[in-house]
Design an enzyme around this catalytic site. Structure first.
Site, PDB file in Angstrom:
ATOM      1  N   ASP A  12      40.917  28.528  45.550  1.00  0.00           N
ATOM      2  CA  ASP A  12      39.651  28.791  46.236  1.00  0.00           C
ATOM      3  C   ASP A  12      39.898  29.510  47.566  1.00  0.00           C
ATOM      4  OD1 ASP A  12      36.936  28.787  46.579  1.00  0.00           O
ATOM      5  OD2 ASP A  12      36.801  26.692  47.218  1.00  0.00           O
ATOM      6  N   HIS A  29      39.743  38.746  45.778  1.00  0.00           N
ATOM      7  CA  HIS A  29      40.196  38.437  44.413  1.00  0.00           C
ATOM      8  C   HIS A  29      41.441  39.258  44.080  1.00  0.00           C
ATOM      9  CE1 HIS A  29      36.752  35.971  43.949  1.00  0.00           C
ATOM     10  NE2 HIS A  29      35.867  36.940  43.828  1.00  0.00           N
ATOM     11  N   LEU A 124      58.206  28.411  31.450  1.00  0.00           N
ATOM     12  CA  LEU A 124      56.917  27.884  31.917  1.00  0.00           C
ATOM     13  C   LEU A 124      55.771  28.309  30.991  1.00  0.00           C
ATOM     14  CD1 LEU A 124      55.504  26.660  34.589  1.00  0.00           C
ATOM     15  CD2 LEU A 124      54.998  29.056  35.129  1.00  0.00           C
TER      16      LEU A 124
HETATM   17  C1  FPP Z   1      37.603  31.331  44.294  1.00  0.00           C
HETATM   18  O1  FPP Z   1      37.417  32.064  45.459  1.00  0.00           O
HETATM   19  C2  FPP Z   1      38.221  32.120  43.303  1.00  0.00           C
HETATM   20  C3  FPP Z   1      37.655  32.479  42.116  1.00  0.00           C
HETATM   21  C4  FPP Z   1      36.308  32.103  41.688  1.00  0.00           C
HETATM   22  C5  FPP Z   1      38.346  33.289  41.153  1.00  0.00           C
HETATM   23  C6  FPP Z   1      39.809  33.103  41.111  1.00  0.00           C
HETATM   24  C7  FPP Z   1      40.352  34.426  40.908  1.00  0.00           C
HETATM   25  C8  FPP Z   1      41.540  34.876  41.339  1.00  0.00           C
HETATM   26  C9  FPP Z   1      42.540  34.032  41.991  1.00  0.00           C
HETATM   27  C10 FPP Z   1      41.890  36.292  41.197  1.00  0.00           C
HETATM   28  C11 FPP Z   1      41.868  36.769  39.828  1.00  0.00           C
HETATM   29  C12 FPP Z   1      42.780  36.021  38.998  1.00  0.00           C
HETATM   30  C13 FPP Z   1      43.523  36.569  38.070  1.00  0.00           C
HETATM   31  C14 FPP Z   1      44.382  35.721  37.251  1.00  0.00           C
HETATM   32  C15 FPP Z   1      43.529  38.020  37.853  1.00  0.00           C
HETATM   33  P1  FPP Z   1      35.935  32.226  46.014  1.00  0.00           P
HETATM   34  O2  FPP Z   1      35.449  33.554  45.613  1.00  0.00           O
HETATM   35  O3  FPP Z   1      35.113  31.066  45.550  1.00  0.00           O
HETATM   36  O4  FPP Z   1      36.200  32.172  47.549  1.00  0.00           O
HETATM   37  P2  FPP Z   1      35.217  31.569  48.653  1.00  0.00           P
HETATM   38  O5  FPP Z   1      35.171  30.085  48.433  1.00  0.00           O
HETATM   39  O6  FPP Z   1      35.920  31.938  49.913  1.00  0.00           O
HETATM   40  O7  FPP Z   1      33.889  32.240  48.485  1.00  0.00           O
END
Ligand code: FPP
Length: 224
Positions: A12, A29, A124
């Site tokens: 997150d 992201h 893994l």
């Molecule tokens: C949360 O950050 C993250 C997500 C909803 C998506 C997770 C995605 C990635 C780590 C990148 C893409 C992954 C791959 C495997 C290509 P948020 O957007 O909720 O952040 P915030 O809480 O600061 O709004």
């Protein structure tokens, strides 16, 4: 000394990471995807971690603005194609968990191709949770059990889940202290670690220090 076999992470903080730098949320992201690689490679070289389960897209994430969802889908597609080489180099088997039927046929094909290409890998297992939610996982598991006429008991339920392995250690980055419908059954006895670090800034040093704290935790599993 505890050593985790199954590490699960709620990644997150990508959006906040980008916004605090005056960038569009989606840039977070992109940087988050780089962290996925760094952490996966670290775990692939760790002597005890067998499975790394990452929460990449939840059943609730469809509620985000259409453009952000589209960006995430494209990023995932591009990333998986590039990542194949990295998986093979580190002997990582890729597995997608969640209900993939809602993704485009193209993305589903790419997911299957990377799963197949990495299926001989013996190191893994990286399970990437995509359109995943624990409640949805339980409903899908129960449907499977009914179809197979499985006995209704804990062992069969665990086996019918997308991931049949208990989580030992669950980390959430980004400062919130909740599970957000992730690995609810598998994490029944997991140790939980919450860090304010935003996912793009999460480092192998921080992971190592969490693993070191985990080593000394007394896990009683309901006993004394
Ligand atoms: C949360 O950050 C993250 C997500 C909803 C998506 C997770 C995605 C990635 C780590 C990148 C893409 C992954 C791959 C495997 C290509 P948020 O957007 O909720 O952040 P915030 O809480 O600061 O709004």
């Amino acid at each position: 000394m505890n050593t985790p076999r199954h590490l699960a992470i709620i990644m997150d903080g990508n959006g906040r990471w980008a916004q605090s730098r005056g960038m569009a949320r989606v840039k977070g992201h992109e940087r988050g995807a780089e962290t996925v690689r760094t952490i996966t490679t670290f775990c692939a070289n760790h002597p005890h971690i067998e499975r790394l389960t990452l929460y990449a897209f939840s059943t609730e994430n469809w509620k985000r603005p259409k453009l952000e969802v589209e960006f995430l889908m494209k990023l995932l597609e591009r990333w998986l194609k590039n990542e194949l080489e990295v998986y093979l180099a580190h002997d990582v088997r890729f597995e997608a968990i969640g209900d993939l039927s809602r993704f485009s046929p193209q993305l589903q094909r790419t997911i299957r191709e990377v799963e197949e290409a990495t299926s001989p890998c013996k190191g893994l297992v990286q399970s990437l949770a995509l359109n995943y939610g624990s409640r949805d996982e339980v409903v899908r598991a129960l449907r499977r059990m009914v179809e197979r006429h499985d006995p209704i008991d804990e062992a069969h339920l665990l086996q019918a889940l997308d991931v049949a392995m208990e989580v030992d250690l669950l980390i959430r980055t980004g400062g919130d202290q909740r599970l957000s419908n992730f690995m609810l059954l598998q994490a029944a006895y997991a140790e939980l670690f919450f860090t304010p670090t935003l996912w793009p800034d999460f480092s192998t040093d921080e992971l190592q220090s969490i693993l070191t704290s985990f080593e000394t935790v007394e896990r009683r599993f309901g006993g004394i």
